[in-house]
Each structure stands twice: as C-alpha cells, then as structure tokens.
Design an enzyme around this catalytic site. Sequence first.
Site, PDB file in Angstrom:
ATOM      1  N   GLY A 127       0.835  -1.200   0.000  1.00 51.06           N
ATOM      2  CA  GLY A 127       0.000   0.000   0.000  1.00 51.06           C
ATOM      3  C   GLY A 127       0.864   1.243   0.000  1.00 51.06           C
ATOM      4  O   GLY A 127       0.499   2.278   0.567  1.00 51.06           O
ATOM      5  N   ALA A 128       2.056   1.124  -0.625  1.00 51.67           N
ATOM      6  CA  ALA A 128       2.929   2.288  -0.827  1.00 51.67           C
ATOM      7  C   ALA A 128       3.398   2.909   0.485  1.00 51.67           C
ATOM      8  O   ALA A 128       3.773   4.074   0.506  1.00 51.67           O
ATOM      9  CB  ALA A 128       2.232   3.338  -1.702  1.00 51.67           C
ATOM     10  N   SER A 214       4.694  -5.752  -2.610  1.00 50.25           N
ATOM     11  CA  SER A 214       4.852  -4.327  -2.887  1.00 50.25           C
ATOM     12  C   SER A 214       5.590  -3.670  -1.716  1.00 50.25           C
ATOM     13  O   SER A 214       6.667  -4.136  -1.337  1.00 50.25           O
ATOM     14  CB  SER A 214       3.477  -3.705  -3.154  1.00 50.25           C
ATOM     15  OG  SER A 214       3.626  -2.429  -3.708  1.00 50.25           O
ATOM     16  N   ALA A 215       5.017  -2.631  -1.094  1.00 54.31           N
ATOM     17  CA  ALA A 215       5.681  -2.050   0.081  1.00 54.31           C
ATOM     18  C   ALA A 215       5.885  -3.123   1.150  1.00 54.31           C
ATOM     19  O   ALA A 215       6.855  -3.068   1.917  1.00 54.31           O
ATOM     20  CB  ALA A 215       4.854  -0.897   0.633  1.00 54.31           C
ATOM     21  N   ASP A 340       4.300  -5.672 -13.661  1.00 56.04           N
ATOM     22  CA  ASP A 340       4.191  -4.912 -12.415  1.00 56.04           C
ATOM     23  C   ASP A 340       4.130  -3.403 -12.657  1.00 56.04           C
ATOM     24  O   ASP A 340       3.498  -2.665 -11.893  1.00 56.04           O
ATOM     25  CB  ASP A 340       5.425  -5.189 -11.536  1.00 56.04           C
ATOM     26  CG  ASP A 340       5.143  -6.101 -10.354  1.00 56.04           C
ATOM     27  OD1 ASP A 340       4.027  -6.059  -9.815  1.00 56.04           O
ATOM     28  OD2 ASP A 340       6.058  -6.848  -9.972  1.00 56.04           O
ATOM     29  N   HIS A 455       0.598  -5.196 -11.308  1.00 53.82           N
ATOM     30  CA  HIS A 455       0.996  -5.087  -9.912  1.00 53.82           C
ATOM     31  C   HIS A 455      -0.159  -5.532  -9.016  1.00 53.82           C
ATOM     32  O   HIS A 455      -1.305  -5.148  -9.251  1.00 53.82           O
ATOM     33  CB  HIS A 455       1.361  -3.634  -9.617  1.00 53.82           C
ATOM     34  CG  HIS A 455       2.069  -3.458  -8.311  1.00 53.82           C
ATOM     35  ND1 HIS A 455       3.252  -4.086  -8.031  1.00 53.82           N
ATOM     36  CD2 HIS A 455       1.755  -2.736  -7.211  1.00 53.82           C
ATOM     37  CE1 HIS A 455       3.645  -3.753  -6.815  1.00 53.82           C
ATOM     38  NE2 HIS A 455       2.753  -2.932  -6.304  1.00 53.82           N
TER      39      HIS A 455
END
Length: 599
Positions: A127-128, A214-215, A340, A455
């Site tokens: 979630g960045a 991701s994050a 991605d 992604h």
Amino acid sequence: MGHLELAVLGFTCCLAVASAAKLGAVYTEGGFVEGVNKKLGFFGDYVDIFKGIPFAATPKALENPQKHPGWHGTLKATSFKKRCLQVTITQDQTYGEEDCLYLNIWVPQGKEEVSRDLPVMIWIYGGAFLMGSSQGANVLSNYLYDGEEIATRGNVIVVTFNYRVGPLGFLSTGDPNLPGNYGLRDQHMAIAWVKRNIAVFGGDPNNITIFGESAGGASVSLQTLSPYNKGLFQRAISQSGVALSPWAIQKNPLFWAKLVAKKVGCPLNDTARMAGCLKVTDPRALALAYKVPLAGLEYALVQYLAFIPVIDGDFIPEDPINLFANAADIDYIAGTNNMDGHLFATVDMPAIDKGNKNITEEDFYKLVRALTTSKGPKGANATFDVYTEPWAQDSSQEARKKTVVEFETDILFLVSTQIALAQHKANAKSAKTYSYLFSHPSRMPIYPSWMGADHADDLQYIFGKPFATPLGYRSQDRTVSKAMIAYWTNFARSGDPNTGHSAIPTHWEPYTLENGTYLEITKKIDSSSMKQHLRTNYVQYWSLSYQALPTVTDGEDAPVPPANDSEANPVPPADDSKANPVPPADDSEEPQMPIVIGF
Ligand SMILES: *[C@@H]1O[C@H](CO)[C@@H](O)[C@H](O)[C@H]1NC(C)=O
Ligand SMILES: *[C@@H]1O[C@H](CO)[C@@H](O)[C@H](O)[C@H]1NC(C)=O
Ligand SMILES: *[C@@H]1O[C@H](CO)[C@@H](O)[C@H](O)[C@H]1NC(C)=O
Ligand SMILES: *[C@@H]1O[C@H](CO)[C@@H](O)[C@H](O)[C@H]1NC(C)=O
Ligand SMILES: *[C@@H]1O[C@H](CO)[C@@H](O)[C@H](O)[C@H]1NC(C)=O
Ligand SMILES: *[C@@H]1O[C@H](CO)[C@@H](O)[C@H](O)[C@H]1NC(C)=O
C-alpha cells in the site's frame, strides 16, 4: 490475574484439547485470548481464528512502539481491529485509529488433536507505505488477506498484522529528533511477538517465514537486513518489492517533514522544535498533510511517494546494499509480476490502456527523463535508445505501449529484485535463494489484450481467492492458486518450495548467479517453466552501463533520482520559502485514483 482464574481457564483449555481439535483460551504474555473455532465443511477439519490480539501498546504519534502492558481476564479475539490511522483512497479524509497495533492468527486443526509445531507465515501488507490493513479489502464478503485458505491448504499458521503508514508511520527529520521508520518498528514488534508467543497456538517459533507484497515485499526485505531481527525468523518472501526498489528508501526525509510541518503550522527552522510540535499535532491533520498526486503529474508517480523507510543509522544502519550479510542464513524467495509497472505506467501515461489514443516518442522520452535525472540527459538518451531499439522492427502502438510498461516494470520492480536476489545469493551461507516471475494475465476486462500480470495481481492467488470465492474465478485460476500456495507453504515448512505438505507441479530449481534460474508461474507449470536469465540485457544495462555514466548530482546510485535532484526533481530544492511542490495539491481537485489493491 488471580491464580484461581488462571487455573480455571487452564482447565477449560486442556479439556478442549482432549475432546476436539480446538484451542479454546490460550495464555499469551499479555493474558488469555480466545478466538473462534470454525468447522470447515460438513466432514471437514477445523481452523482456530483469533482476530485483534494486541502486540504492542497504543503507539504515541511519531514514536517507537512499546510493549503492551497486558490485560486481566480473557480477551475475546473475534473481530478485526481498525486499521492504523490513514487517508482514505480519495486522500481527503482519514479512517482508522491510533490504537491499531493488533494481529490476527489462523491455526489449522485436524479432527482429533490440536496442531503442534506448525510452520508460521507472517504477512506484511503493501500500500505504498501509505495505506493498508491486516485484513485487506473486503471483496465478495471475503477479506483479501484472510489467512484461512493458506493455513488450511498448506497446514501452516498464518499471522497478519497492522503497522503504521503514511506520515504517522514514516515521517522523519533525518536526525534523532524524528528518526522515522515507526512503521518498520511496528512490523518488528509483531514479528518478535509471534516469536515469543506462537508456541502456545501450536506454532514452531523456529520455523517462521515473513512474506509480503509491494511495500510489504520491500518491508520483508528490509526486515531481513535489519540487525534487530537476528534469529527471529528463518525465511522470507518478497513479492514485487525489495529493499533496493527505488521507492523503498527516502533519501531526503527532511524536505517532506518540512512540507508537513508547514501545512500544520509547526516550526521549520529547528528540527527539535519541529518534532516537538508535530508530536502534539492532531494525528489526523498529519495524515492529511500530504496528498500523492494522481493526475497531471510532472514526474513519475513513484517519485511522489514521500513517507517511506529511511536509513536511520539504527534500525536500518546503512544503505541496504551493504546489509545483505545480515540475511546470510535466511532462506529467500523474491520475484515480480511480468507487468508490475503497468499500474504506474497508466498513471504516468493514461493513453496506455486506451486503444483510441496514441503515444509518441516524445511522451516516452519525457517519462524516461523523469526517471533518470541522476544521470542527466546522457542517461535519458542512453536509456531511451536501449528501450526503443525494438521499435525499428515494430513501431506499432501496441509495441510502443508494451515498451513503456516494460520500462516501468524494469525500473520500479524487476531490476532491483534481480539485484537483491544476486546480493542474497552472493552473501548466503546456509540460506537458499529462489526466483520467480508471475505471468498469469490480469483479468481486468478494460485492459488491452496484450496485458500480462499487473501489480498486485498475485495477491488473490496466494490468498486462495479462487477457492474462497469460486464464482469469481475459472478453474485455471484455481490451478495457479493451488500451485502458489503449495510452493509458498512448502518453503515455509522446509526452506525449499519443493519439499513439504503439498504436491507441486514441477521442481523449482534454486537461483544461481551463473544462470539466474527462475520459475515462471502461469496456469500451466511444467519443466519448461524453469527458465534462466530474466531480462538479463536490461538488468545489465541498468546495473552496469547506466551506473557507469557520470552522476550529474551527488551521491545517488539508484535508477530513480533523489528527491532534491536539482534539474528534474519532482520537488524544488528544500527551500522553505517555496510553495508546495506537489503539482495538483489544489484541494478542490478530486484526484483520479485508480482502483488499487496492494500498492
Ligand atoms: C522446521 O520444521 C521442519 C519440519 O517440521 C523441521 O524439520 C525443522 O527442523 C524445523 N526447524 C527449522 C529451523 O527449519
Ligand atoms: C526559528 O524561528 C523562530 C520564530 O520565527 C525564532 O524565534 C528562532 O530564533 C528561530 N531559530 C533559529 C535557530 O533560527
Ligand atoms: C495512431 O497511430 C496509428 C499508426 O500506428 C494511426 O493509424 C492512427 O490513425 C493513430 N491514431 C490516432 C488517434 O492518432
Ligand atoms: C540527447 O538526445 C537529443 C535528441 O537526440 C540530443 O539533442 C541531445 O544532444 C542528446 N544529449 C546528450 C547529452 O547526448
Ligand atoms: C547453468 O545452466 C547450464 C545449462 O543449462 C547448466 O549446464 C549448468 O549446470 C547451470 N549452472 C548452474 C550453476 O546451475
Ligand atoms: C539535497 O538536500 C540537502 C538537504 O537540504 C542538501 O544539503 C543537498 O545539497 C541537496 N542536494 C541537491 C543535489 O540538491
């Protein structure tokens, strides 16, 4: 807690053990917790589910998490707690709570006896570093990160937890006044809690795997590199994100701290006073103080991710590239999705998904330039030439759009993952290394026909959604999901994705430096799915030729420029007198948020 109460609850607990596959109340370091025992199908096994166990006290804003003081009586762990305070998808409101450091546990049980010594898998969401929660989005009445399918199919314990995100998780002055990395320290607290307590749930504290996307994948990688986690877990899986990803470390945190301070009216000229003021500011105002722009961007989307981990000289002692010796005994799987970069490319260049819109060489050159500023025009030109070379043969719009997606996939995910795999392998002592590429195409109907795996597309398969909500999926999706859960949970059990509880479709050979061996995950996995040298020409371009170009600004090695890189900087030099650097920070403008899960 009185002795009588303890004795009574202990008795209930052990009676339950004797009569059915059910944990009942479990005694943790904080006190007793009791979850729900769920029967699976009519003749099925059971799963014990605990939701909302505190692993740390309610955190103070912009301070490290502290141990939970414990509780009296039995804590009913039956519903997910609120996410950590964060902005909503439209970034104009907040939701969640400051009191958010809770975890959830799924324990698979047989029919007769409670499980013992199960491998444990701890999930870190993406979630960045800006949003996300332990349970994830609710789709078709099923939470994305519900651990039940992985737990019961792979016979492992699954743990998910909340950590702080956005300014409240990562704001830093770049000095001891606000060292940052609060979200990473929350993650570490959760991992350490599991290590200390999972045995009473039937887990093996010496068989812990952390995994994330991701994050969350970058977080997994950072946790393997931090000296704080020595001995806490044995294995790690990074999906679409590593510590070396160009969006994983903020090199100029003070710039962004000043931006927030200015917005909420805190002093800018002294970081001690700034820190003191920010800590007593309404945390909702801190969460809302910065918006990631999602339309009309001058630079690439990824360059606006402001509140992310930092090198604090302690939890992350130095540049991650120098820390791989800390992971020498941690078995590691890392991989990416074959497209991605698509999600980011469509924000940076919306024509990508539009059949009636064309992209030009100039559009692509501008994007390349934005993402290569540390090497100046020479870097942009060299990169542009490398990526547009195939256009001499095929200059169709489809070929060009695919090139843009490949470029962003390489620069944001693939190249850094390949470098992390090579570093892991080169530093490994006892540890094993495995590499994968996830290529099962996205099912989003609006996407172009050439689309591969976007992604976050892998999440639904690893969490078994094709089984949990079968109506939304085809049988080929269940094939993909079954294979991934088998490899992942076998790896959690043995450090080898081929050996464990579940049958696998083909042998996944370890990664070697010589061959860059990787498994391509598709709906039909067989011996031909073992491949070598993933995009080697491009990985070599970025890690050798591009690196060798003179850096036009100081000290930045990553493909993405530092936040205050002079000329092509997404933000002006950190000068307090300048206005807000973020282009569409106009509050009246409603950002066009893509529907995103995972990043
Ligand atoms: C993990 O579990 C496996 C299988 O139960 C066992 O052989 C192994 O010794 C355990 N510990 C570690 C550190 O792998
Ligand atoms: C910072 O600003 C405040 C108020 O404007 C002023 O009183 C103080 O002297 C300044 N401190 C420094 C170190 O410049
Ligand atoms: C897009 O480019 C193609 C050639 O690749 C051309 O035939 C078409 O007319 C162009 N469409 C637009 C909207 O410019
Ligand atoms: C980069 O390419 C442009 C367009 O071909 C050219 O005008 C410029 O001189 C080049 N710059 C460098 C540093 O090579
Ligand atoms: C690399 O691949 C070649 C050809 O497939 C094979 O002969 C060799 O043994 C491999 N090397 C390693 C270290 O796996
Ligand atoms: C980046 O910011 C720091 C701190 O403001 C400053 O010292 C440094 O000179 C800046 N670098 C560039 C390239 O602007």
